[in-house]
Design an enzyme around this catalytic site. Structure first.
Site, PDB file in Angstrom:
ATOM      1  N   LEU A 138       0.787  -1.330  -0.120  1.00  0.00           N
ATOM      2  CA  LEU A 138       0.144  -0.129  -0.227  1.00  0.00           C
ATOM      3  C   LEU A 138       0.918   1.151   0.125  1.00  0.00           C
ATOM      4  O   LEU A 138       2.006   1.081   0.495  1.00  0.00           O
ATOM      5  CB  LEU A 138      -0.922   0.155   1.274  1.00  0.00           C
ATOM      6  CG  LEU A 138      -1.906  -1.071   1.281  1.00  0.00           C
ATOM      7  CD1 LEU A 138      -2.646  -0.998   2.707  1.00  0.00           C
ATOM      8  CD2 LEU A 138      -2.971  -1.017   0.229  1.00  0.00           C
ATOM      9  N   ASP A 139       0.368   2.444  -0.447  1.00  0.00           N
ATOM     10  CA  ASP A 139       1.124   3.506  -0.660  1.00  0.00           C
ATOM     11  C   ASP A 139       1.280   4.157   0.718  1.00  0.00           C
ATOM     12  O   ASP A 139       0.579   3.676   1.777  1.00  0.00           O
ATOM     13  CB  ASP A 139       0.631   4.600  -1.395  1.00  0.00           C
ATOM     14  CG  ASP A 139       0.501   4.362  -3.005  1.00  0.00           C
ATOM     15  OD1 ASP A 139       1.287   3.418  -3.348  1.00  0.00           O
ATOM     16  OD2 ASP A 139      -0.573   4.737  -3.593  1.00  0.00           O
ATOM     17  N   LYS A 140       2.555   4.905   0.953  1.00  0.00           N
ATOM     18  CA  LYS A 140       2.679   5.478   2.230  1.00  0.00           C
ATOM     19  C   LYS A 140       1.466   5.722   2.852  1.00  0.00           C
ATOM     20  O   LYS A 140       1.452   5.696   4.295  1.00  0.00           O
ATOM     21  CB  LYS A 140       3.540   6.558   2.173  1.00  0.00           C
ATOM     22  CG  LYS A 140       4.017   7.024   3.373  1.00  0.00           C
ATOM     23  CD  LYS A 140       4.988   8.559   3.287  1.00  0.00           C
ATOM     24  CE  LYS A 140       5.226   9.227   4.501  1.00  0.00           C
ATOM     25  NZ  LYS A 140       6.461  10.350   4.408  1.00  0.00           N
TER      26      LYS A 140
END
Length: 323
Positions: A138-140
């Site tokens: 997942l993105d940051k």
């Protein structure tokens, strides 16, 4: 740290004439074809007591295959004590609810303090698993559910399930604009041709498909439920931007926040203070890599998205559409 692998099998009549690497992948599906090829090339596979280093070598009925391999540490990242919200854990997998701001892998600008560092501390031995068991990301600043493999066998099964689209991943998002109905975005994604930190819909990119449906309509925004058929970098963010409905707060694809006209001071404050993309991995379903039981998890939307949703509902009530 190392782990010794010792396996033994006898070739059947049906397998006669097959390639060695093909037969090993069939005999030991818990290990990836890449890993099996490495074992062969390292001289760790014995046919009737003789080491074979040729993946294409043909096997014969009655031959005895012995594997004497060594799994070595796969990552140089250091273990760090970082709090994790663990939703489920057993001897094979961990399911976590990732918080906003947590980077998944160490990289430029994020050498430590990542999910990988946290996993190495929480689960000694996971350093033997490729990428410390992380099979998707997942993105940051995207929150929500991720599954992590604790063993090489579980990692192999989960990667195969992802590639076969057998793992269900559902997301909740809040986007700009009013969507009337759901739909599907089936557009290839790759690196942006000029902005190297961005992804984009590109004609010759990798296939990507996102399904979405309307969960709630607001005056100038829409809350969506989305499901991925693939897992490209920034996929939901890129696809929603492509159809003209960028995620609220997206710093990469949305530019500066622009609240709709006529908003109340309360909504303006919430809107301008929302500094991440409004995206949450809300549901995960998969077949357990060891028991093959279908398992499903769902986690609540984080508080910042709850507050934003309340503010958008109030804005809709305060600015009813005149028919």
């Amino acid at each position: 740290m190392t782990l010794e692998i010792n396996l033994k099998s006898e070739i059947t009549a049906r397998q006669t004439g097959q390639r060695l690497d093909q037969t090993l992948a069939e005999l030991y599906p818990d290990y990836s074809r890449t890993r099996i090829k490495e074992w062969i090339q390292s001289g760790w596979i014995y046919i009737d007591g003789v080491a074979s280093t040729k993946p294409r070598e043909k096997v014969l009925e009655g031959q005895v295959i012995v594997v004497e391999a060594t799994l070595k540490e796969e990552t140089a990242a250091k273990a760090q004590r970082i709090d994790l919200d663990i939703v489920y854990e057993d001897d094979h997998i961990i399911v976590i609810n990732k918080q906003a701001g947590l980077v998944v892998h160490p990289g430029a600008g994020n050498q430590d303090g990542t999910l990988m560092n946290a996993l190495l501390y929480h689960c000694p031995g996971i350093e033997l698993v490729p990428r410390a068991g992380i099979v998707h990301r997942l993105d940051k600043d995207t929150t929500g559910l991720m599954v992590v493999a604790k063993t090489v066998e579980a990692q192999t099964h989960l990667v195969s399930a992802l590639q076969a689209r057998e793992i269900t991943r559902e997301y909740e998002a809040i986007v700009l604009g009013s969507l009337i109905s759901g739909g599907t975005v089936d557009e290839p994604i790759d690196r942006h041709p000029t902005k190297r930190t961005h992804m984009a819909v590109v004609h010759n990119g990798k296939p990507a498909m996102t399904h979405y449906r309307v969960a709630e309509k607001f005056r100038a925004h829409t809350r969506l439920r989305l499901r991925l058929e693939s897992g490209r970098t920034h996929q939901i963010r890129v696809h929603m931007t492509h159809i003209g409905h960028t995620l609220v707060g997206d710093p990469v694809y949305g530019g500066r926040p622009r609240p709709p006209k006529g908003v109340s001071p309360d909504l303006f404050e919430v809107y301008m203070g929302f500094k991440r993309q409004a995206l949450h991995a809300i549901r995960l379903e998969l077949a357990h890599p060891y028991t093959f039981e279908i398992m499903s998890w769902q986690v609540a939307v984080p508080e910042d998205m709850v507050v934003l949703t309340r503010a958008l509902r109030q804005d809709t009530e305060d600015n009813p559409v005149v028919v």
